[in-house]
Design a protein around this motif. Structure first.
Motif, PDB file in Angstrom:
ATOM      1  N   VAL A  82       0.827  -1.208   0.000  1.00 39.69           N
ATOM      2  CA  VAL A  82       0.000   0.000   0.000  1.00 39.69           C
ATOM      3  C   VAL A  82       0.855   1.248   0.000  1.00 39.69           C
ATOM      4  O   VAL A  82       0.697   2.145  -0.840  1.00 39.69           O
ATOM      5  N   GLN A  83       1.809   1.332   0.943  1.00 40.00           N
ATOM      6  CA  GLN A  83       2.590   2.557   1.114  1.00 40.00           C
ATOM      7  C   GLN A  83       3.803   2.537   0.191  1.00 40.00           C
ATOM      8  O   GLN A  83       4.790   1.843   0.431  1.00 40.00           O
ATOM      9  N   MET A  84       3.708   3.305  -0.897  1.00 38.90           N
ATOM     10  CA  MET A  84       4.807   3.410  -1.849  1.00 38.90           C
ATOM     11  C   MET A  84       4.903   4.851  -2.328  1.00 38.90           C
ATOM     12  O   MET A  84       3.882   5.527  -2.445  1.00 38.90           O
ATOM     13  N   PRO A  85       6.107   5.334  -2.618  1.00 32.68           N
ATOM     14  CA  PRO A  85       6.241   6.690  -3.170  1.00 32.68           C
ATOM     15  C   PRO A  85       5.653   6.749  -4.581  1.00 32.68           C
ATOM     16  O   PRO A  85       5.571   5.740  -5.275  1.00 32.68           O
ATOM     17  N   GLY A  86       5.240   7.953  -4.969  1.00 33.95           N
ATOM     18  CA  GLY A  86       4.625   8.085  -6.295  1.00 33.95           C
ATOM     19  C   GLY A  86       3.220   7.515  -6.280  1.00 33.95           C
ATOM     20  O   GLY A  86       2.365   7.951  -5.501  1.00 33.95           O
ATOM     21  N   LEU A  87       2.976   6.524  -7.110  1.00 37.09           N
ATOM     22  CA  LEU A  87       1.666   5.877  -7.189  1.00 37.09           C
ATOM     23  C   LEU A  87       1.558   4.838  -6.076  1.00 37.09           C
ATOM     24  O   LEU A  87       2.256   3.825  -6.099  1.00 37.09           O
ATOM     25  N   ASP A  88       0.712   5.089  -5.069  1.00 40.28           N
ATOM     26  CA  ASP A  88       0.620   4.132  -3.966  1.00 40.28           C
ATOM     27  C   ASP A  88      -0.231   2.922  -4.371  1.00 40.28           C
ATOM     28  O   ASP A  88      -0.756   2.848  -5.495  1.00 40.28           O
ATOM     29  N   GLY A  89      -0.343   1.972  -3.445  1.00 38.48           N
ATOM     30  CA  GLY A  89      -1.038   0.729  -3.771  1.00 38.48           C
ATOM     31  C   GLY A  89      -2.494   0.921  -4.119  1.00 38.48           C
ATOM     32  O   GLY A  89      -3.010   0.295  -5.056  1.00 38.48           O
ATOM     33  N   PHE A  90      -3.192   1.794  -3.381  1.00 44.88           N
ATOM     34  CA  PHE A  90      -4.613   2.021  -3.651  1.00 44.88           C
ATOM     35  C   PHE A  90      -4.813   2.622  -5.047  1.00 44.88           C
ATOM     36  O   PHE A  90      -5.685   2.186  -5.798  1.00 44.88           O
ATOM     37  N   PHE A 145      -3.686  -7.169  -1.162  1.00 46.48           N
ATOM     38  CA  PHE A 145      -2.878  -6.156  -0.488  1.00 46.48           C
ATOM     39  C   PHE A 145      -2.094  -6.810   0.652  1.00 46.48           C
ATOM     40  O   PHE A 145      -2.645  -7.606   1.424  1.00 46.48           O
ATOM     41  N   LEU A 146      -0.816  -6.464   0.773  1.00 48.37           N
ATOM     42  CA  LEU A 146       0.046  -6.971   1.839  1.00 48.37           C
ATOM     43  C   LEU A 146       0.824  -5.779   2.385  1.00 48.37           C
ATOM     44  O   LEU A 146       1.683  -5.224   1.709  1.00 48.37           O
ATOM     45  N   THR A 147       0.481  -5.348   3.605  1.00 48.53           N
ATOM     46  CA  THR A 147       1.042  -4.113   4.129  1.00 48.53           C
ATOM     47  C   THR A 147       1.366  -4.225   5.612  1.00 48.53           C
ATOM     48  O   THR A 147       0.699  -4.961   6.349  1.00 48.53           O
ATOM     49  N   ALA A 148       2.378  -3.484   6.018  1.00 49.30           N
ATOM     50  CA  ALA A 148       2.747  -3.430   7.431  1.00 49.30           C
ATOM     51  C   ALA A 148       2.294  -2.120   8.063  1.00 49.30           C
ATOM     52  O   ALA A 148       2.274  -1.995   9.291  1.00 49.30           O
ATOM     53  N   ALA A 149       1.925  -1.148   7.258  1.00 48.76           N
ATOM     54  CA  ALA A 149       1.632   0.186   7.782  1.00 48.76           C
ATOM     55  C   ALA A 149       0.143   0.465   7.933  1.00 48.76           C
ATOM     56  O   ALA A 149      -0.297   1.017   8.928  1.00 48.76           O
ATOM     57  N   PHE A 150      -0.641   0.075   6.951  1.00 46.34           N
ATOM     58  CA  PHE A 150      -2.068   0.445   6.926  1.00 46.34           C
ATOM     59  C   PHE A 150      -2.909  -0.708   7.462  1.00 46.34           C
ATOM     60  O   PHE A 150      -3.486  -1.482   6.702  1.00 46.34           O
ATOM     61  N   LYS A 151      -2.983  -0.811   8.787  1.00 49.76           N
ATOM     62  CA  LYS A 151      -3.641  -1.964   9.405  1.00 49.76           C
ATOM     63  C   LYS A 151      -5.072  -1.664   9.861  1.00 49.76           C
ATOM     64  O   LYS A 151      -5.824  -2.590  10.154  1.00 49.76           O
ATOM     65  N   LYS A 152      -5.431  -0.399   9.950  1.00 53.41           N
ATOM     66  CA  LYS A 152      -6.750  -0.063  10.466  1.00 53.41           C
ATOM     67  C   LYS A 152      -7.851  -0.589   9.551  1.00 53.41           C
ATOM     68  O   LYS A 152      -7.666  -0.741   8.350  1.00 53.41           O
ATOM     69  N   GLU A 153      -9.012  -0.820  10.184  1.00 55.34           N
ATOM     70  CA  GLU A 153     -10.133  -1.402   9.445  1.00 55.34           C
ATOM     71  C   GLU A 153     -10.574  -0.515   8.285  1.00 55.34           C
ATOM     72  O   GLU A 153     -10.969  -1.009   7.231  1.00 55.34           O
ATOM     73  N   GLU A 154     -10.446   0.805   8.469  1.00 54.67           N
ATOM     74  CA  GLU A 154     -10.874   1.714   7.394  1.00 54.67           C
ATOM     75  C   GLU A 154     -10.044   1.516   6.127  1.00 54.67           C
ATOM     76  O   GLU A 154     -10.551   1.604   5.006  1.00 54.67           O
ATOM     77  N   PHE A 155      -8.749   1.204   6.285  1.00 58.35           N
ATOM     78  CA  PHE A 155      -7.902   0.956   5.126  1.00 58.35           C
ATOM     79  C   PHE A 155      -8.253  -0.385   4.483  1.00 58.35           C
ATOM     80  O   PHE A 155      -8.235  -0.523   3.260  1.00 58.35           O
ATOM     81  N   GLN A 156      -8.561  -1.376   5.340  1.00 63.04           N
ATOM     82  CA  GLN A 156      -8.957  -2.673   4.802  1.00 63.04           C
ATOM     83  C   GLN A 156     -10.244  -2.544   3.991  1.00 63.04           C
ATOM     84  O   GLN A 156     -10.362  -3.097   2.898  1.00 63.04           O
ATOM     85  N   GLN A 157     -11.197  -1.789   4.526  1.00 67.46           N
ATOM     86  CA  GLN A 157     -12.457  -1.584   3.803  1.00 67.46           C
ATOM     87  C   GLN A 157     -12.201  -0.884   2.470  1.00 67.46           C
ATOM     88  O   GLN A 157     -12.807  -1.219   1.446  1.00 67.46           O
ATOM     89  N   LYS A 158     -11.293   0.093   2.463  1.00 62.33           N
ATOM     90  CA  LYS A 158     -10.971   0.803   1.227  1.00 62.33           C
ATOM     91  C   LYS A 158     -10.382  -0.155   0.201  1.00 62.33           C
ATOM     92  O   LYS A 158     -10.721  -0.110  -0.986  1.00 62.33           O
ATOM     93  N   GLY A 159      -9.496  -1.040   0.679  1.00 56.83           N
ATOM     94  CA  GLY A 159      -8.898  -2.020  -0.230  1.00 56.83           C
ATOM     95  C   GLY A 159      -9.936  -2.918  -0.867  1.00 56.83           C
ATOM     96  O   GLY A 159      -9.901  -3.168  -2.083  1.00 56.83           O
ATOM     97  N   PHE A 160     -10.900  -3.395  -0.062  1.00 56.91           N
ATOM     98  CA  PHE A 160     -11.941  -4.270  -0.603  1.00 56.91           C
ATOM     99  C   PHE A 160     -12.882  -3.497  -1.524  1.00 56.91           C
ATOM    100  O   PHE A 160     -13.360  -4.027  -2.529  1.00 56.91           O
ATOM    101  N   GLN A 161     -13.164  -2.231  -1.189  1.00 54.34           N
ATOM    102  CA  GLN A 161     -14.038  -1.422  -2.049  1.00 54.34           C
ATOM    103  C   GLN A 161     -13.412  -1.210  -3.420  1.00 54.34           C
ATOM    104  O   GLN A 161     -14.106  -1.170  -4.435  1.00 54.34           O
ATOM    105  N   ILE A 162     -12.098  -1.068  -3.471  1.00 54.95           N
ATOM    106  CA  ILE A 162     -11.409  -0.899  -4.756  1.00 54.95           C
ATOM    107  C   ILE A 162     -11.528  -2.163  -5.598  1.00 54.95           C
ATOM    108  O   ILE A 162     -11.557  -2.112  -6.827  1.00 54.95           O
TER     109      ILE A 162
END
Length: 398
Positions: free
Chosen positions: A57-65, A84-101
């Protein structure tokens, strides 16, 4: 069956090396491609046939989302499963965003190696099964195509295809069912497998299970509606008096799930007072074929997608139905051939070129009407659009 190709995207080299070790150590027949940025990943997907994407998820330039959004907006890559495989964005809101995408899974580090590999194995099995089904379907379509070509050679001098069209319509029906069922069945399989795997690993969460079950039930309902719609067409139609607007809305409803899946807006301008005596189920089938063709054409454009349907009575006291889209129109060399049997510009998995021929026969031979198609330019909300317009004229009574 060729190897499964996995694209792993992470800007940190140590993470890429770790993923490379895990996959090469524990998985067989897997071709792994590594990318260090979202931009590089997009370039790779244009050149390579990718089966699964593991995306940080967390990358410079174009991020994972943002990378996932680009992938899901491109018809070439929109069906590639994203994990998605991430160490930084663990909150449920980020998980929901990933699934919505559109991701099929959202994993957070630290994750146990065997758990990760088991999950990856699960998705690989689903993809392999889908490829095997596609190979079977492709072989069936090729065999059907050869048979059709042989019949054309034998019956070239005899263009009366009424009985042959019935058999071909059945083949088209089966092909449409297979095409429409492929993705829902894959979704059901993925949800069910996910529930089973989480239960076996002891990580089941009630809300996740209930969400997956709800998805399975909704998808099963769509499959059931598909069967009901096609079964209705198999019955011999009877002459009846009906309201035209109700039939048009029924045809739209029949393809509602495909319309919604492809972000198509259907805009109607109907005369709700028009009633006629004709073949209602046959008209539904004809309209469904036309809407389905517009849907296929609209899949190729990236702008706002429209289908306009209007009905009115013309100066000759005939009923007129106009259906147009903004897909850009039909090539000039093709437009006079679209109602010919077996003519198609689509891949064989999308049909064998009888949908519009059957529609032509329904309107002209069975309903004593006329159908024509042309390319038009028109204005909607102060914007100019170009597309194909199908015009059907029908008598009030036959």
């Amino acid at each position: 069956m060729k190897d499964i190709t996995i694209l792993a995207v992470d800007d940190i080299e140590a993470n890429r090396v770790s993923l490379q070790y895990l996959i090469q150590e524990y998985l067989e027949n897997v071709h792994l491609i590594l990318a260090s940025s979202g931009e590089e990943a997009l370039k790779i997907t244009y050149k390579e046939e990718i089966d699964i994407i593991i995306l940080d998820v967390q990358m410079p330039g174009l991020d994972g989302f943002d990378t996932a959004k680009y992938l899901k907006s491109n018809p070439r890559t929109q069906n590639i499963p994203i994990i998605f495989l991430t160490a930084a964005f663990k909150k449920e809101e980020f998980q929901q965003k990933g699934f919505q995408i559109g991701a099929v899974d959202y994993l957070t580090k630290p994750i146990e190696n065997h758990q990760f590999i088991n999950k990856l194995n699960l998705y690989i099995e689903v993809i392999i099964k889908n490829k095997q089904l596609k190979a079977v379907n492709d072989n069936l379509y090729k065999a059907l195509q050869k048979e059709i070509e042989l019949k054309e050679q034998i019956q070239k001098q005899q263009l009366e295809l009424i009985e042959q069209s019935k058999m071909a319509a059945l083949g088209e029906m089966i092909g449409n069912i297979a095409h429409q069922w492929r993705q829902p069945l894959s979704l059901i399989s993925t949800c069910a497998s996910g529930i089973k795997l989480n239960h076996e690993l002891g990580i089941s969460k009630e809300e996740e299970v209930m969400g997956s079950l709800e998805t399975i039930l909704k998808t099963a309902q769509i499959l059931s509606e598909t069967i009901d719609n096609f079964r209705e067409y198999s019955y011999k139609d009877k002459l009846a008096k009906f309201n035209l607007s109700e039939i048009i809305n029924k045809a739209i409803k029949t393809r509602e799930h495909l319309i919604n899946e492809n972000s198509i807006e259907v805009i109607t301008n109907l005369d709700n007072n028009i009633e006629l005596t004709n073949l209602p189920n046959s008209l539904v089938q004809a309209l469904v074929n036309i809407i389905h063709n517009s849907k296929d054409a609209l899949e190729k454009i990236d702008t706002k997608r429209y289908i306009f349907i209007e009905s009115f009575i013309d100066k000759n006291n005939l009923i007129v139905i106009n259906i147009k889209d903004n897909a850009g129109g039909i090539k000039t060399e093709h437009i006079n051939k679209v109602f010919e049997p077996y003519f198609t510009t689509k891949h064989q998995a999308h049909g064998i070129g009888l949908g519009l021929n059957i529609t032509y026969k329904i309107i002209n031979d069975s309903m004593y009407g006329k159908i024509k198609i042309k390319n038009i330019k028109y204005t909607y909300q102060e914007k100019i659009y170009e597309g194909a317009e199908v015009t059907i004229t029908l008598p009030f009574k036959i």
